[in-house]
Design a protein around this motif. Structure first.
Motif, short mmCIF file in Angstrom:
data_model
loop_
_atom_site.label_atom_id
_atom_site.label_comp_id
_atom_site.label_asym_id
_atom_site.label_seq_id
_atom_site.Cartn_x
_atom_site.Cartn_y
_atom_site.Cartn_z
N TYR A 1 0.82 -1.29 -0.10
CA TYR A 1 0.13 -0.06 -0.05
C TYR A 1 0.91 1.08 0.15
O TYR A 1 0.55 2.18 -0.61
CB TYR A 1 -0.92 0.03 1.34
N GLY B 1 -12.62 3.71 7.90
CA GLY B 1 -12.44 2.25 7.90
C GLY B 1 -12.36 2.05 9.32
O GLY B 1 -12.77 0.75 9.51
N ASP C 1 -19.82 1.40 5.02
CA ASP C 1 -19.17 1.14 3.88
C ASP C 1 -19.75 2.05 2.68
O ASP C 1 -18.94 2.37 1.86
CB ASP C 1 -19.68 -0.35 3.44
N LYS D 1 -13.67 6.72 -1.39
CA LYS D 1 -12.66 6.28 -2.43
C LYS D 1 -12.76 6.52 -3.70
O LYS D 1 -11.94 6.82 -4.52
CB LYS D 1 -12.66 4.77 -2.16
N MET E 1 -6.04 0.73 -4.44
CA MET E 1 -7.06 0.25 -3.31
C MET E 1 -7.52 -0.95 -3.87
O MET E 1 -8.09 -1.87 -2.76
CB MET E 1 -8.10 1.30 -3.44
N GLN E 2 -7.67 -1.54 -5.06
CA GLN E 2 -8.20 -2.73 -5.38
C GLN E 2 -7.31 -3.80 -4.95
O GLN E 2 -7.64 -4.71 -4.43
CB GLN E 2 -8.14 -2.79 -6.89
N TYR F 1 -5.12 -3.34 -2.16
CA TYR F 1 -5.33 -3.42 -0.94
C TYR F 1 -6.62 -3.96 -0.46
O TYR F 1 -6.51 -4.69 0.60
CB TYR F 1 -5.21 -1.72 -0.39
N THR F 2 -7.73 -3.70 -1.03
CA THR F 2 -8.86 -4.31 -0.76
C THR F 2 -8.93 -5.81 -0.80
O THR F 2 -9.28 -6.70 -0.01
CB THR F 2 -9.95 -3.87 -1.64
N GLN F 3 -8.17 -6.60 -1.86
CA GLN F 3 -8.12 -7.85 -2.13
C GLN F 3 -7.17 -8.64 -1.07
O GLN F 3 -7.63 -9.50 -0.60
CB GLN F 3 -7.31 -8.18 -3.53
N SER G 1 -6.62 -7.10 2.04
CA SER G 1 -7.61 -7.16 3.13
C SER G 1 -8.50 -8.19 3.29
O SER G 1 -9.00 -8.82 4.38
CB SER G 1 -8.35 -5.64 3.35
N GLU G 2 -9.28 -8.46 2.05
CA GLU G 2 -10.24 -9.56 2.22
C GLU G 2 -9.65 -10.97 2.38
O GLU G 2 -10.12 -11.69 3.18
CB GLU G 2 -11.18 -9.59 0.69
#
Length: 569
Positions: free
Chosen positions: A301, A378, A396, A403, A417-418, A420-422, A424-425
């Motif tokens: 990130y 967040g 959310d 975002k 962010m994509q 980071y989101t992946q 994080s998931e």
């Protein structure tokens, strides 16, 4: 009367010689003398050969055998070469009337009888080695010659490289790397067909009557490997059932032995525990890998955000405020909250947005500044319980609106962010499915980790196993070998097999089948099966390290080319 008295009478009555009386006594004398026992003769002592004499005799015998074996080996080589020669001469012999069969047995028999008359022994091992070795060497280039000839046809080499390569290697490989099931099946079919073709050619060169047999054997070889792999998989599943540990633990045992190093050590320590500390080390490693996963997410990130920081464009916060107001409307009725927890969460979000709104836009309303606001929003979402879906969904919405506004001014932010989101998931799924959080007890986390060796509803049919694999990949510390070792540490079966296996074994023993009872007991013991699988992996690893891939490929190629010759013997 004795022989001595007969002899005395004959001496005293010489004058009666020629008379019947004399002849009668003489005959009686001879009969009496033959019946007289002879004095036993003392056997002469035989001299034991000396050590040097025995050694010399052994060397001489070995030399004679060695010469005979070499002669038979050479004769066998001549016989093997004549097999191909007889095939080449078959058209002539058919026209000349020397044979009535395409196998030309008359010429082959004549050659063998000729070699026998010269002292060769066609039944000896040396003769057969020479014969078969020469036949294999003489036909080894059949596939290459066929492929070369086919490649000379215009357009074939460019349109059918896989076929040419399959013929050249006698069906060992097409040179392709199929991925899908259909492609793998087509590749296998092509290899089998090429193997059958080259096998028929090789077998036919030695004896045309064996063409069909050689083709069938060669076709079966490429098909045998998948069948063998399926058989190994089935055996592993059976043992996983009899021991009650599942087949994944056995697979990990084999892989740990083959890999060696830290994987092997982790597996051994878990399967042969010294104390309870070994049981908890896997949990420590899982937590360490989880920390490494978090760090990797943060580092990626920060690296990607370096490009976002370069943009100093001020972002209008009006769309963010509008999104907030719309969210509030959906969670209230005439100013009253529909969900008190969601209303409290939205109030916390409102406080953050209003505070940020009043900060210096040049510093805080840039893409980097609003990203900091998004992180604060967040943190509010992360503080909410997983089961509080309504409140989390409300937060959310605001998080996503911030975002979106950043991405419009800094396009690189979307990819950042994509990713980071992946990450994080994945992190969230691993933490949740394995209970690797502060709220869960160590016992709960350890039980969930140990359950990954089983593939059932409790483990979401492999979902937990995927989480552990993600942990290992992120942190590098081996977890699965430890879990497999723990599962295989018991000498007695696990689960329901612990109750059923002794009954089955006792039944076999009472029926008098003691060997079967012992074998079933061994197959039901996780420790015995685990040690066996680990040992098999070690052997496989040693062979991989000691034998180069080039040698293995050469041996495989030799097996493919020798099969049609050996099968037709």
């Amino acid at each position: 009367m004795s022989a001595e008295k007969y002899a005395q009478w004959i001496v005293e009555n010489q004058d009666k010689q020629g008379t019947p009386e004399f002849e009668t006594v003489a005959a009686a004398y001879k009969a009496a003398r033959n019946q007289t026992p002879q004095a036993p003769q003392t056997p002469q002592a035989t001299q034991e050969p000396s050590l040097l004499q025995r050694l010399g005799k052994g060397v001489a015998d070995y030399a004679r055998r060695s010469v005979a074996e070499k002669a038979n080996l050479a004769a066998g080589a001549v016989r093997g070469a004549s097999s191909i020669g007889a095939t080449l001469l078959t058209p002539y012999d058919l026209l000349a009337g020397n044979t009535q069969s395409i196998g030309n047995p008359e010429r082959r028999q004549a050659i063998e009888e000729g070699l026998r008359s010269m002292g060769a022994d066609p039944e000896s091992a040396a003769f057969q080695v020479g014969k078969i070795g020469t036949e294999i060497a003489g036909t080894a280039g059949a596939g290459s010659a066929l492929a070369k000839g086919l490649g000379m046809i215009p357009g074939v080499a460019s349109r059918a490289p896989a076929l040419i390569n399959a013929l050249r290697t006698s069906g060992m490989t097409t040179g392709a790397a199929p991925v899908t099931t259909g492609a793998k099946a087509a590749d296998l079919a092509l290899r089998a067909g090429a193997a059958g073709t080259t096998g028929a050619l090789a077998g036919g060169m030695i004896n045309p009557e064996d063409t069909g047999t050689s083709a069938a054997i060669s076709t079966a070889i490429p098909l045998a490997a998948p069948v063998a792999r399926q058989g190994a998989t089935a055996a592993r599943k059976i043992l996983g059932t009899t021991t009650g540990v599942g087949d994944e633990a056995l697979s990990q045992a084999f892989q740990a032995g083959k890999a060696g190093g830290t994987q092997a050590q982790a597996f051994r320590n878990a399967m042969r525990p010294v104390d309870d500390a070994n049981m908890m080390s896997v949990l420590d490693d899982a937590m360490a890998n989880l920390d490494a996963m978090r760090k990797a997410r943060t580092d990626a990130y920060k690296q990607n955000m370096a490009g976002v920081k370069e943009s100093q464009e001020i972002i209008d916060m009006t769309p963010i405020q509008n999104a907030f107001n719309k969210t509030v409307e959906s969670y209230t009725f005439k100013g009253q909250a529909r969900n008190p927890r969601a209303a409290q969460a939205l109030q916390n979000v409102s406080d953050e947005i209003n505070a940020w709104q009043g900060l210096n836009p040049v510093e805080y309303h840039t893409p980097e500044g609003l990203d900091a606001l998004k992180q604060r929003i967040g943190s509010i979402r992360e503080s909410l319980p997983f089961e509080d879906k309504s409140a989390r969904a409300a937060v959310d919405n605001i998080y996503a609106s911030i975002k979106k506004e950043i991405a419009t001014k800094a396009p690189i932010y979307s990819k950042t962010m994509q990713d980071y989101t992946q990450a994080s998931e994945v992190l969230e799924e691993v933490t949740r499915s394995l209970s690797l959080n502060e709220k869960a007890t160590a016992d709960t986390a350890l039980r969930k980790l140990q359950s990954v060796m089983r593939n059932n509803a409790n483990t979401n049919y492999g979902a937990r196993l995927a989480s552990v694999r993600a942990l290992e990949e992120a942190g590098g510390r081996p977890i699965l070998p430890q879990l497999a070792g723990q599962a295989l540490s018991d000498w007695t079966p696990r689960g329901i097999q612990r109750a059923t296996a002794p009954t089955a074994g006792a039944g076999l023993a009472l029926a008098g089948n003691i060997p079967a009872a012992l074998a079933f007991g061994a197959m039901s013991s996780p420790r015995i099966v685990g040690e066996t699988m680990y040992g098999a992996g070690r052997l496989a690893g040693l062979s991989d390290n000691m034998v180069s891939p080039e040698v293995i490929r050469a041996l495989r190629q030799g097996a493919y080319r020798a099969a049609p010759v050996l099968g037709a013997q």
